[in-house]
Motif scaffolding. Sequence first.
Motif, short mmCIF file in Angstrom:
data_model
loop_
_atom_site.label_atom_id
_atom_site.label_comp_id
_atom_site.label_asym_id
_atom_site.label_seq_id
_atom_site.Cartn_x
_atom_site.Cartn_y
_atom_site.Cartn_z
N THR A 71 -8.49 26.34 2.20
CA THR A 71 -7.58 27.48 2.38
C THR A 71 -8.27 28.59 3.16
O THR A 71 -7.71 29.17 4.09
CB THR A 71 -7.15 28.02 1.00
OG1 THR A 71 -6.73 26.92 0.22
CG2 THR A 71 -6.05 29.06 1.12
N ARG A 72 -9.54 28.87 2.79
CA ARG A 72 -10.28 29.96 3.46
C ARG A 72 -10.49 29.61 4.94
O ARG A 72 -10.45 30.49 5.81
CB ARG A 72 -11.61 30.20 2.76
CG ARG A 72 -11.46 30.63 1.29
CD ARG A 72 -11.33 32.14 1.14
NE ARG A 72 -10.74 32.48 -0.15
CZ ARG A 72 -11.37 33.07 -1.17
NH1 ARG A 72 -12.64 33.38 -1.06
NH2 ARG A 72 -10.73 33.38 -2.27
N LEU A 73 -10.71 28.32 5.23
CA LEU A 73 -10.87 27.92 6.62
C LEU A 73 -9.58 28.22 7.40
O LEU A 73 -9.62 28.78 8.50
CB LEU A 73 -11.22 26.41 6.70
CG LEU A 73 -11.07 25.75 8.07
CD1 LEU A 73 -11.91 26.45 9.14
CD2 LEU A 73 -11.48 24.27 8.00
N LYS A 74 -8.44 27.87 6.78
CA LYS A 74 -7.16 28.10 7.47
C LYS A 74 -6.93 29.59 7.70
O LYS A 74 -6.45 30.00 8.76
CB LYS A 74 -6.02 27.47 6.68
CG LYS A 74 -6.08 25.94 6.75
CD LYS A 74 -4.98 25.28 5.95
CE LYS A 74 -5.15 23.76 6.03
NZ LYS A 74 -4.40 23.05 4.99
N ILE A 75 -7.28 30.40 6.71
CA ILE A 75 -7.12 31.86 6.87
C ILE A 75 -8.02 32.36 8.00
O ILE A 75 -7.59 33.14 8.86
CB ILE A 75 -7.47 32.58 5.54
CG1 ILE A 75 -6.43 32.26 4.48
CG2 ILE A 75 -7.58 34.09 5.75
CD1 ILE A 75 -6.77 32.76 3.08
N ALA A 76 -9.27 31.89 8.01
CA ALA A 76 -10.21 32.33 9.06
C ALA A 76 -9.67 31.97 10.44
O ALA A 76 -9.73 32.78 11.37
CB ALA A 76 -11.58 31.70 8.82
N LEU A 77 -9.10 30.77 10.56
CA LEU A 77 -8.55 30.36 11.86
C LEU A 77 -7.37 31.25 12.25
O LEU A 77 -7.26 31.69 13.40
CB LEU A 77 -8.12 28.89 11.82
CG LEU A 77 -9.28 27.87 11.73
CD1 LEU A 77 -8.74 26.47 11.47
CD2 LEU A 77 -10.13 27.89 13.01
N GLN A 78 -6.50 31.55 11.25
CA GLN A 78 -5.36 32.45 11.54
C GLN A 78 -5.86 33.81 12.03
O GLN A 78 -5.23 34.46 12.85
CB GLN A 78 -4.55 32.71 10.26
CG GLN A 78 -3.63 31.60 9.84
CD GLN A 78 -3.20 31.79 8.37
OE1 GLN A 78 -3.41 32.84 7.76
NE2 GLN A 78 -2.61 30.74 7.81
#
Length: 341
Positions: free
Chosen positions: A101-108
């Motif tokens: 989830t944190r990876l997806k947030i960072a990418l966003q």
Amino acid sequence: MNARFTALAPTIPERWPTRLTELLGIRWPLLLGGMMWLSDARLVAAMVRAGGMGFITARSLRTDEDFRQTLHECRRLTKEQPFGVNLTLSRRGSGNEAMTTRLKIALQEGVRIFETAGLPPTELMPIFQNAGAIVIHKCAHVRHAVSAQNMGVDAVTLVGMEEGGHPGSNQLPTFLNGAFALEQLHIPLALGGGIGHGRQIAAALALGADAVVMGSVFTPALETPAHDAYKQRVIATDAHGTRAVLGSLGDTWRVLDNENARKVATLEEAGARTHAEFGQLISGERTQALAYQAGQHEEGMLSMGPAVGFARAVVPLAEIVHRLQAECMQATSRFQRMLAS
Ligand SMILES: Cc1cc2nc3c(=O)[nH]c(=O)nc-3n(C[C@H](O)[C@H](O)[C@H](O)COP(=O)(O)O)c2cc1C
């Protein structure tokens, strides 16, 4: 700096280009590895502004919203310069789903540079690749570095047994590990563990590394989000003031040799072989609350390696970087003079 030193001091170049500085778009091949509880927006931004790369530790933030806010803050402090995020995948399994989830947030939020550590980032690779992100995987065994290369990471960080934090079961020191790894790697390599003086940076680059990764020597930086009592304890610690514990559980952890670490070592010597048997002594939350926040430095597991012996004052991070660069250039010019004579 006395006059004699100033007269002899070689100029520090604006850039020291390597494959990793090119890949990451940074000026000097200096990486501040993610440090649990400590690598916040201010510390990471200070490293980016000093010309290297830093990584926000995604695990340090309690909620996804806190994490997003930290990324916003870092972007503001770096004035939109790129910075990295560390995703540590626990060998104990806890909290690893949250890292996706944190990876997806960072990418966003526009982050494209990641340091992974712990377990290999097998399940995260398709996400990184779809986003065109740069992944540097950190490990402690040459064979794990080669597996990561085969998995398609862009670069690896290899650490030796002297690394502060979790150097794994590997028993080889940084420079031996590096020399063996360079026989097998074709992707860029960062070397870490025990590096706290600029002459070691010159040595790592001469060895063939594309960058160095450091942590311990930056722990007492002015920007580090920890109590001053902790920082004073750190700068009073010499190269012999750390110890590796929990090796018998397959989870070697190199930490400051404080009262807490000695209790852990005693329990381990008495035969404790599960994390549960160590209870609160190895709790990260307790370390954060008591040692980093309240300054009770004899409590908690304070990741630290012998490079701490080079940390002798609480000064801004940029000053530490400047010292390292000046020392690196001095060592380099000695080399050049030898070759020229
Ligand atoms: C206080 C501290 C906390 C750390 N926490 C993490 C972490 O959460 N994840 C990680 O990948 N590495 C962590 N590390 C390791 C660093 O990223 C880096 O690899 C290491 O500090 C380099 O070795 P050195 O300490 O000898 O310079 C930590 C190191 C320290 C000193």
